[in-house]
Design an enzyme around this catalytic site. Structure first.
Site, PDB file in Angstrom:
ATOM      1  N   GLU A 121     150.051  60.081  59.297  1.00 35.38           N
ATOM      2  CA  GLU A 121     148.571  60.043  59.403  1.00 35.38           C
ATOM      3  C   GLU A 121     148.069  60.567  60.739  1.00 35.38           C
ATOM      4  O   GLU A 121     146.950  61.099  60.758  1.00 35.38           O
ATOM      5  CB  GLU A 121     148.096  58.607  59.163  1.00 35.38           C
ATOM      6  CG  GLU A 121     148.325  58.110  57.758  1.00 35.38           C
ATOM      7  CD  GLU A 121     149.798  57.823  57.434  1.00 35.38           C
ATOM      8  OE1 GLU A 121     150.543  57.451  58.359  1.00 35.38           O
ATOM      9  OE2 GLU A 121     150.188  57.987  56.274  1.00 35.38           O
ATOM     10  N   ASP A 143     156.866  60.817  56.020  1.00 36.65           N
ATOM     11  CA  ASP A 143     156.096  59.556  55.982  1.00 36.65           C
ATOM     12  C   ASP A 143     155.426  59.358  57.347  1.00 36.65           C
ATOM     13  O   ASP A 143     155.659  60.130  58.290  1.00 36.65           O
ATOM     14  CB  ASP A 143     157.081  58.416  55.671  1.00 36.65           C
ATOM     15  CG  ASP A 143     156.385  57.101  55.346  1.00 36.65           C
ATOM     16  OD1 ASP A 143     155.163  57.097  55.105  1.00 36.65           O
ATOM     17  OD2 ASP A 143     157.088  56.069  55.340  1.00 36.65           O
ATOM     18  N   ASP A 189     151.902  52.121  51.045  1.00 37.01           N
ATOM     19  CA  ASP A 189     152.477  50.773  51.045  1.00 37.01           C
ATOM     20  C   ASP A 189     151.607  49.805  50.253  1.00 37.01           C
ATOM     21  O   ASP A 189     150.884  48.975  50.808  1.00 37.01           O
ATOM     22  CB  ASP A 189     152.693  50.301  52.476  1.00 37.01           C
ATOM     23  CG  ASP A 189     153.715  51.171  53.189  1.00 37.01           C
ATOM     24  OD1 ASP A 189     154.382  51.981  52.510  1.00 37.01           O
ATOM     25  OD2 ASP A 189     153.847  51.058  54.419  1.00 37.01           O
TER      26      ASP A 189
END
Ligand SMILES: *[C@@H]1O[C@H](CO)[C@@H](O)[C@H](O)[C@H]1NC(C)=O
Ligand SMILES: *[C@@H]1O[C@H](CO)[C@@H](O)[C@H](O)[C@H]1NC(C)=O
Ligand SMILES: *[C@@H]1O[C@H](CO)[C@@H](O)[C@H](O)[C@H]1NC(C)=O
Length: 830
Positions: free
Chosen positions: A444, A441, A516
């Protein structure tokens, strides 16, 4: 009022992200393009076309290469004279594509015509542009609007190009955006462009063109009346895309901050062919283990070992199926991955084994930020070996994330990748077991407290790369390393990995989810086009958080989300730390019953899902598909994204609106196709919309006529129990009483299927006899399976009114299937 204010505050992001118009490299290209043009000179036609591409204004010269690839695909590359622009080809592509010779058809001072397969290519020299012609129509135009730009300044290395699909009437692709399936126009008129720049955008708004967690530059010009074609813009840098879709073809403009100009063109001629052409280039998702198709239960976070074991026990006590329970960041010691908080999790191995004993697996999160703390073995080793991303001055970059000050592994360094992957070996990840799978997770990468919540573009990576060159590939490189590590950890089992950040080709390493999202009806609805678009961009194993991650979920929405999510490829409930606990067993009995039955619909069809995943590996066809995938000539389906196909035989059309008493559902296929609601026996004729009445128990989905679907009806705790289950077959015939369906089975977990250890059968029903034959005569798997019941459902012919009951024949039988070499016939008429 107070409640509404809280909800609004939750939805409003506390940060902002750039648009094209706010970044000079992009706005310059978007608005200042008068007089741009290029001339192609020194053309050489061999197996490929090469030449010098000269900027008519500046006289700068670039190298052009145009090649034909197998499968109606073309590649255009434009490089600097010293070949110095970065290309992601070694990562995005699944090996070097197979080239196909081009044939020179004609040449003049103005135009070279070459051909490859069924396609002609017109290369216009000045101003330079390209047309792809198929069936006497121009299907793709490259640089027709003269927007080709290659900047060579020290501060601006941007590249841009326009590509049009003159015979398309819809545009799909360029995930990830919280947008509909059919992309809306950004121009003319200056609406903001679609942005591709991976960012950590929690509680993202819906129906925007802003960037989210993934960036895949694949765009399809979809046509319901002519040829569908597509493109893949292969660039690892921040990219903006304008789309003009005003009825007269689809025009696009791609603008990337840096990099080589790398463009692939797909000549289709159908959406299905285009998707196969794209996955032929970038690869497919390997067949996952069977358990991964079950239900996943997650929470940020299950805080203790006792919490984990209680949730599993309560699922059993309340008869909810579940295959995997997830550990978010709080299992670790202070967010130092590859460690445990032993106060909260005193016996991690015991816990993993206890979960395993119930027939379940676990997944633990492992993020790319590494706490900058001396004595933390991961940090110490990475620092010592020089494996972190660097500042422009060569010092190690530090940014803030969950653990506080952190450094970030530079996965572009092959040695760092290998070392990182090996952290997942049992001997390196203390107290991990083979029952623990992984979730990458925040990749990015997410960096708190800085502009756009990510790394600045001027950081430096291994091999002289700047972060801005490869920003959109950072998470990709992490998952590449993780999968390699998991394969080393246990070469005998198919790894499972979930990622948030992704890039073209990520499907080869990982499943993804849409990050999310929010517990709102808008988010439930937008999840579907997001998943369909990812699926068309190769990310076959994708899902969205059931219930919506952020915010408390209303009971009605939660039930509807379990019903819809049962038809996502990846089916996981997840919730934010600040939300009220929402495990399904916490609800009153009536709600529990509905969630249980929604999940059961998922488990009933897992044999069908599993067959589709196997077939995806063979063909590249996505698991879930927009209706236009199989009904390309039906204009009515082009923009449909609140119902979808799973394979070609099941259509999901769940309830997605609050308080709904009916759902408007379109049934494709014309009046020779019928759709069966197996829950009540209603049949609908294709080619029309119907208002389907629903109540809270309704979870509408339909079997297509002519299908044979194998299900498992046993009430199981997890897919582990499917190993002992027999199958219930549904034969829903077409009007000629014919039906067909495929079925795949193997050991559910190993790589033996790569050595043809599996059963892959096609069942055919002809109105009287059921035949079964192997679709791969070389495949063999020494296992019997039993079909305990065969239901033959035949639409009543002729149809008089809708809905109608089909004739319903249930034949009680027990057929044991094993290795079928020759065609086997079973007479079902008695
Ligand atoms: C470890 O878990 C305990 C018990 O839940 C908690 O109080 C503590 O803050 C955790 N430690 C860290 C470093 O997160
Ligand atoms: C690198 O980029 C950051 C963020 O844009 C900026 O603050 C910093 O001054 C840059 N450093 C150098 C050496 O250019
Ligand atoms: C079904 O099988 C029986 C027995 O083999 C055969 O006589 C009959 O013709 C078959 N029916 C069809 C429709 O093929």
């Amino acid at each position: 009022m107070f409640v509404i204010l809280i909800a609004a505050a939750l939805l409003a992001p506390a940060y902002s992200f750039y648009t094209c118009d706010e970044l000079s490299f992009c706005s310059n290209i978007r608005y200042n393009f008068d007089g741009l043009s290029f001339t192609l000179t020194n053309i050489q036609i061999g197996d490929a076309v090469t030449g010098d591409l000269v900027n008519d204004q500046t006289a700068e010269s670039f190298q052009l290469k145009f090649v034909a690839l197998e499968g109606d695909t073309f590649r255009l590359t434009v490089q600097d004279s010293d070949n110095s622009r970065y290309t992601p080809e070694n990562d995005a592509l699944n090996g070097a594509p197979t080239e196909q010779p081009l044939t020179l058809v004609s040449s003049s001072d103005e135009l070279y015509v070459v051909s490859a397969g069924d396609n002609l290519v017109n290369l216009y020299l000045s101003p330079f542009h390209i047309e792809i012609v198929r069936d006497d129509q121009v299907i793709i135009e490259v640089n027709k609007a003269n927007r080709l730009t290659i900047n060579t300044g020290d501060d601006d290395q941007s590249v841009a190009l326009d590509i049009s699909f003159p015979v398309a009437n819809a545009a799909y692709g360029i995930p990830l955006h919280a947008e509909g399936l059919s992309l809306s126009s950004t121009g003319p008129g200056g609406l903001s462009s679609y942005r591709m720049f991976n960012v950590d955008y929690g509680s993202y708004p819906t129906n925007t063109r802003e960037s989210l967690y993934g960036a895949i530059g694949v765009l399809y010009g979809v046509s319901s009346f002519s040829i569908t074609s597509g493109l893949f813009w292969m660039n690892g840098a921040q990219t903006f895309i304008d789309i003009t879709n005003e009825g007269d073809g689809v025009d696009s403009l791609f603008i990337s901050e840096t990099g080589a100009l790398e463009l692939f063109l797909f000549a289709g001629p159908t959406l299905q062919e285009c998707v196969r052409q794209y996955t032929a280039l970038t690869g497919v998702t390997a067949l996952p283990q069977y358990f991964t198709l079950g239900y996943h239960q997650c929470r940020y976070s299950y805080m203790t070992q006792e919490d984990v074991e209680t949730v599993v026990a309560e699922f059993d006590n309340h008869n909810f199926p579940m295959d995997v329970i997830w550990l978010d960041i709080d299992y670790s010691d202070g967010y130092k991955y590859f460690t445990w908080n032993y106060t909260a999790f005193p016996d991690p191995v015991g816990m993993q084994n206890n979960v395993l004993a119930t027939g379940r697996k676990m997944v633990a999160i492992s993020d790319p930020h590494i706490k900058a703390e001396e004595g933390y073995f991961v940090y110490d080793q990475a620092l010592e070996q020089d494996f972190f991303v660097k500042n422009p001055d060569g010092s190690v970059f530090e940014g803030v994330c969950w653990p506080g000050l952190s450094s970030y592994i530079d996965y572009f360094n092959p040695a760092a990748q290998e070392w990182y992957g090996e952290l997942y070996l049992l001997e390196n990840f203390p107290d991990s077991t083979l029952n623990l799978y992984i979730w990458n997770d925040m990749n990015e990468p997410s960096v708190f407290e800085v502009d756009e919540l990510t790394m600045p573009g001027n950081l430096s990576h291994y091999g002289g790369l700047q972060h801005k060159d490869i920003h959109n590939m950072y998470g990709f490189k992490q998952t590449q390393a993780t999968r390699a590590g998991l394969l080393k950890r246990d070469p005998t089992k198919r790894p499972f990995l979930l990622t948030r950040a992704h890039f073209a080709g990520s499907q080869r390493y990982t499943a993804m989810w849409t990050g999310d999202n929010v517990a709102s009806w808008e988010h439930l609805r937008i999840s579907i086009p997001m998943i369909l678009t990812e699926s068309l961009a190769g990310m076959a194993f994708c899902g969205a958080d059931v219930g919506g991650f952020v915010g408390n979920v209303e009971d009605e929405l939660h039930q509807r989300w379990y019903q819809a999510g049962a038809w996502y490829p990846f089916y996981r409930g997840h919730s934010d730390a600040s939300t009220v606990r929402r495990e399904p067993y916490l609800y009153p009995d009536d709600i529990q019953a509905r969630i249980r039955s929604a999940m059961r619909v998922r488990y009933v069809h897992i044999p069908y899902w599993y067959t589709l995943f196997f077939e995806h590996e063979l063909t590249g066809d996505p698991i879930v598909r927009p209706l236009s995938y199989h009904y390309p000539q039906d204009e009515a389906v082009l923009a449909i994204d609140e119902q979808w196909l799973i394979g070609s035989s099941i259509m999901a059309a769940p309830v997605l609106y609050e308080g709904a008493s009916s759902v408007t559902t379109y049934f494709p296929g014309g009046d020779n196709e019928y759709w069966l609601d197996i829950a009540n026996g209603n049949v609908y004729i294709g080619g029309a919309s119907y208002e389907i009445p629903v109540d809270m128990d309704s979870q509408p989905y339909y079997y297509k006529s002519g299908s044979i679907i194998l299900t498992i009806q046993d009430e199981v705790r997890s897919t582990e129990e499917h190993r002992d289950s027999s199958y219930v077959m549904y034969i829903f015939t077409d009007a000629d009483l014919q039906a067909t369906g495929n079925f795949y089975l193997d050991d559910l977990e190993s790589f033996d299927y790569r050595n043809q250890v599996y059963l892959y059968y096609q069942f055919n029903y002809d109105g009287e006899n059921l035949s079964v034959e192997s679709l791969n005569g070389d495949a063999d798997y020494d296992r019997e399976f039993t079909i305990s019941e065969i239901n033959i459902l035949t639409p009543a012919v002729p149809f008089s009114e809708i809905p109608i009951k089909p004739t319903h024949t249930v034949i009680d039988m027990n057929i044991a299937f094993g290795k079928i070499k020759a065609k086997t016939m079973i007479n079902l008429s008695s």
